[in-house]
Scaffold this motif. Sequence first.
Motif, short mmCIF file in Angstrom:
data_model
loop_
_atom_site.label_atom_id
_atom_site.label_comp_id
_atom_site.label_asym_id
_atom_site.label_seq_id
_atom_site.Cartn_x
_atom_site.Cartn_y
_atom_site.Cartn_z
N VAL A 308 0.86 -1.18 0.00
CA VAL A 308 0.00 0.00 0.00
C VAL A 308 0.90 1.23 0.00
N HIS A 309 0.61 2.13 -0.93
CA HIS A 309 1.38 3.37 -1.07
C HIS A 309 0.48 4.54 -0.70
N VAL A 310 0.83 5.27 0.35
CA VAL A 310 0.09 6.45 0.79
C VAL A 310 0.85 7.67 0.28
N ARG A 311 0.14 8.57 -0.42
CA ARG A 311 0.85 9.70 -1.03
C ARG A 311 -0.06 10.93 -1.06
N ILE A 312 0.55 12.08 -1.35
CA ILE A 312 -0.16 13.35 -1.51
C ILE A 312 0.06 13.85 -2.94
N ASP A 313 -1.04 14.29 -3.55
CA ASP A 313 -0.97 14.95 -4.86
C ASP A 313 -0.29 14.08 -5.93
N GLU A 314 -0.55 12.79 -5.90
CA GLU A 314 -0.02 11.87 -6.91
C GLU A 314 1.49 11.99 -7.07
N SER A 315 2.16 12.16 -5.94
CA SER A 315 3.62 12.24 -5.97
C SER A 315 4.19 10.99 -6.62
N HIS A 316 5.27 11.18 -7.36
CA HIS A 316 5.85 10.09 -8.14
C HIS A 316 6.81 9.29 -7.27
N ASP A 317 6.87 8.02 -7.52
CA ASP A 317 7.75 7.15 -6.76
C ASP A 317 8.27 6.06 -7.68
N ASP A 318 9.59 6.08 -7.95
CA ASP A 318 10.17 5.10 -8.87
C ASP A 318 10.03 3.68 -8.34
N GLN A 319 10.11 3.51 -7.01
CA GLN A 319 9.97 2.18 -6.45
C GLN A 319 8.58 1.61 -6.73
N VAL A 320 7.57 2.46 -6.60
CA VAL A 320 6.20 2.02 -6.87
C VAL A 320 6.06 1.61 -8.34
N ASP A 321 6.64 2.39 -9.23
CA ASP A 321 6.59 2.03 -10.65
C ASP A 321 7.20 0.66 -10.89
N ALA A 322 8.30 0.38 -10.21
CA ALA A 322 8.97 -0.91 -10.38
C ALA A 322 8.11 -2.06 -9.85
N LEU A 323 7.45 -1.84 -8.73
CA LEU A 323 6.59 -2.87 -8.16
C LEU A 323 5.42 -3.17 -9.09
N ILE A 324 4.83 -2.12 -9.65
CA ILE A 324 3.71 -2.30 -10.58
C ILE A 324 4.18 -3.05 -11.82
N ALA A 325 5.34 -2.65 -12.33
CA ALA A 325 5.87 -3.31 -13.52
C ALA A 325 6.16 -4.78 -13.27
N ALA A 326 6.51 -5.11 -12.03
CA ALA A 326 6.79 -6.51 -11.69
C ALA A 326 5.52 -7.32 -11.43
N GLY A 327 4.36 -6.67 -11.52
CA GLY A 327 3.10 -7.38 -11.36
C GLY A 327 2.71 -7.65 -9.92
N LEU A 328 3.33 -6.93 -8.97
CA LEU A 328 3.02 -7.15 -7.56
C LEU A 328 1.75 -6.38 -7.18
N PRO A 329 0.93 -6.96 -6.31
CA PRO A 329 -0.32 -6.28 -5.93
C PRO A 329 -0.04 -5.03 -5.11
N LEU A 330 -0.54 -3.89 -5.58
CA LEU A 330 -0.25 -2.62 -4.94
C LEU A 330 -1.47 -1.72 -5.02
N LEU A 331 -1.80 -1.10 -3.91
CA LEU A 331 -2.91 -0.14 -3.85
C LEU A 331 -2.35 1.22 -3.46
N GLN A 332 -2.74 2.24 -4.20
CA GLN A 332 -2.31 3.60 -3.90
C GLN A 332 -3.46 4.38 -3.29
N LEU A 333 -3.20 4.99 -2.15
CA LEU A 333 -4.17 5.83 -1.46
C LEU A 333 -3.65 7.26 -1.58
N THR A 334 -4.34 8.08 -2.36
CA THR A 334 -3.85 9.42 -2.69
C THR A 334 -4.68 10.48 -1.98
N LEU A 335 -3.98 11.35 -1.23
CA LEU A 335 -4.60 12.48 -0.54
C LEU A 335 -4.36 13.75 -1.34
#
Length: 557
Positions: A308-335
Amino acid sequence: MSVSITLHSGTLGEAFNQALHHLAEHHIAERIAKRDHTVWRPQPDEISNRLGWLDCPHTMPDNLHQIDQVVQQARRDGLHKALLLGMGGSSLAPEVFRKVFDVTEGYLDLHVLDSTHPDAVLAQATACDPATTLYIPATKSGGTVETLSFLKYFYRQAVQTLGADQAGQHFVAITDPGSGLADLAGELNFRHIFLNDPHIGGRYSALSHFGLVPAALIGADPNSLLQRAAAAATNAEPAIQLGAFMGAGVACGRDKLTLLASEPLTSVGAWIEQLIAESTGKQGKGILPVDGEQPLNATAYGDDRLFVHVRIDESHDDQVDALIAAGLPLLQLTLDGKEDLGAAFYYWEVATAIAGHLMDIHPFDQPDVEAAKVLARDMVQTYMEQGALPAEQSACSAGPLSVYGAGAPTTPLEALEALWSGGDSPAQYVAIQAYLPSTPELESLIESLRRVIYERSGMATTLGYGPRFLHSTGQLHKGDAGRGLFLQLTADSKTDAPIPDTADADASSLSFGVLLAAQAHGDGQALRQAGRTTLRLHLGEDAASGLHYLLAQFAQK
């Protein structure tokens, strides 16, 4: 207000959809909103009287005027620092608010004391001038040993500086009606006593007095937080998706909820950690929150992970991009903004209740927390009667390091490697329990140790500072399926501080150093009685030097 969910379900897709279907078919979110205890159990015990948090967005606004009056009077009286004295649910949300919002000019600089380590206590004693400090003991039960110990210590300090007639005016209590703290605060003439809704459990109390009084003291806007939470209460969809995501993860063996947070929300993980661990870690089940773990290569994570990735204003995160690309289950909660923390807290609370339903567990009790407390009290009683804690025999030692609770290792390094090598399941995890002060130097060294452990074991790692974690992840450690491997870190205290026997006299028969050691011994014993693999590594006279020595030993091998 906007808190949005973006889901990358990866291999979780089918299980997630099944969970959503179940929740919709059985109207789970609607039934939770109506306080239907049968969502979890046929009987209402410890459920019907634990759902007051659902009302906070609508009932707490009526308390804001009183809170503001207390805050403004404190400012007019020249108080510019606040020290919150609490543990677990009483301390974690205030710490989040302080770190996320900082301090508005002219308001009180809030700090949180949730460690009985003498160095931590004395550091606050040195930093806080009683003449300009507002002390805030906060405990739901009113009998939390750590909080009452802090209260007595700092009250005596205030008496010595200000006199008995004025000391109480530098204290504000937050507690439940009729508690021991409420009575004591009245006797000591505290500036104010905030009485919370007794139907709110500690870990669900972020939007009650326990969270909002500290938020107001730093100049954050409690009304905005509650408005966002009230809006969230009218739209349960993000909570439903988050709860389904966690529940589906457990069903698929992905029970390591790895938390990622963008600045300035990194402190939110510790609050989420308590909420999830204490609510779901029981009856041989559990979701393990993994907070603060250093990022790994996306391909290095095992199939027991959920993100689970908690973020503000759709801040970018290279690690999150890599996890998504690897097909790992990930939920983003954006404030959209910081005030959306009110909505985020509410969503996490509802989602945890939903996950509890999907796991068929009771998310509002904590049946295993008391075990460590009882054993710690026994240790203290032994100290009172014999003048010393029970002696332990070291299994081996090297340099400043000594090992306790192991079999027959020849070196501390061998003992540590045996700890995780003895694991018989890739779903296990290593929990580091640091009975040490939380300083930047020690945090950096322990994070390096976490990295070494992961690289050598492949297991998820968690870090908790004692005794704080006893009020958060301690329930999961003893109540889950027994997957934890536990490494206690202790060290000699350079100094100690007496705990007054009462608030009205300086006489002391116990110190913070002894209390901390009793809590470490008591929890270790509780873990072993629960069948958990536990090892204590004593770092010697200086914790930092001991950790440097240990890391050097690993580097040489």
